[in-house]
Motif scaffolding. Sequence first.
Motif, mmCIF file in Angstrom:
data_model
loop_
_atom_site.group_PDB
_atom_site.id
_atom_site.type_symbol
_atom_site.label_atom_id
_atom_site.label_comp_id
_atom_site.label_asym_id
_atom_site.label_seq_id
_atom_site.Cartn_x
_atom_site.Cartn_y
_atom_site.Cartn_z
ATOM 1 N N ILE A 52 -30.181 32.369 58.741
ATOM 2 C CA ILE A 52 -29.288 31.511 57.967
ATOM 3 C C ILE A 52 -29.882 30.110 57.971
ATOM 4 N N HIS A 53 -29.950 29.508 56.814
ATOM 5 C CA HIS A 53 -30.513 28.171 56.686
ATOM 6 C C HIS A 53 -29.398 27.153 56.883
ATOM 7 N N LEU A 54 -29.580 26.260 57.846
ATOM 8 C CA LEU A 54 -28.620 25.186 58.093
ATOM 9 C C LEU A 54 -29.153 23.939 57.414
ATOM 10 N N ILE A 55 -28.356 23.365 56.521
ATOM 11 C CA ILE A 55 -28.816 22.272 55.671
ATOM 12 C C ILE A 55 -27.902 21.066 55.836
ATOM 13 N N ASP A 56 -28.519 19.910 56.078
ATOM 14 C CA ASP A 56 -27.778 18.662 56.178
ATOM 15 C C ASP A 56 -27.399 18.204 54.771
#
Length: 145
Positions: A52-56
């Motif tokens: 899962i890509h965690l994006i700010d």
Amino acid sequence: MTQALVPVATTARPDTQPEAGREAPWLVYDRDCPFCAAYVKLLRLRGTVGQIHLIDARGGGPEVERIRRVGLDLDEGMVLQLDGRLHHGEAAIHALALLTTPSGVFNRLMRWVFRSEARSRLLYPVLRSSRNAALRILGRSRING
């Protein structure tokens, strides 16, 4: 305004790669918010959804542009993209609760509280207000200024 966009499947894929033609799941959240950052750090999602890509949200990028294009406000809630669907605010936290592993006290508590759509709908505004208060106290701006 209600945040729920679409229902989410309650079963997770056991593989770690998205199906052919499917985008890997991603979560856009406010890394400058201490509550949001701690929540994302404590969640254990990789065991259920794989990568899962965690994006700010403050960093921009194609996911943030997509969110803005469809009219979702990141100051009103985080956005989870799962199986091509966008889940915003209370719908995102509900979907995350259904996807998190039951290991650890934090995850068990979050899973129990937010697996209910009604509790998610009731409690999410309190979480959002707490985020806004924390940002003000810390002297940080909202995402959209």
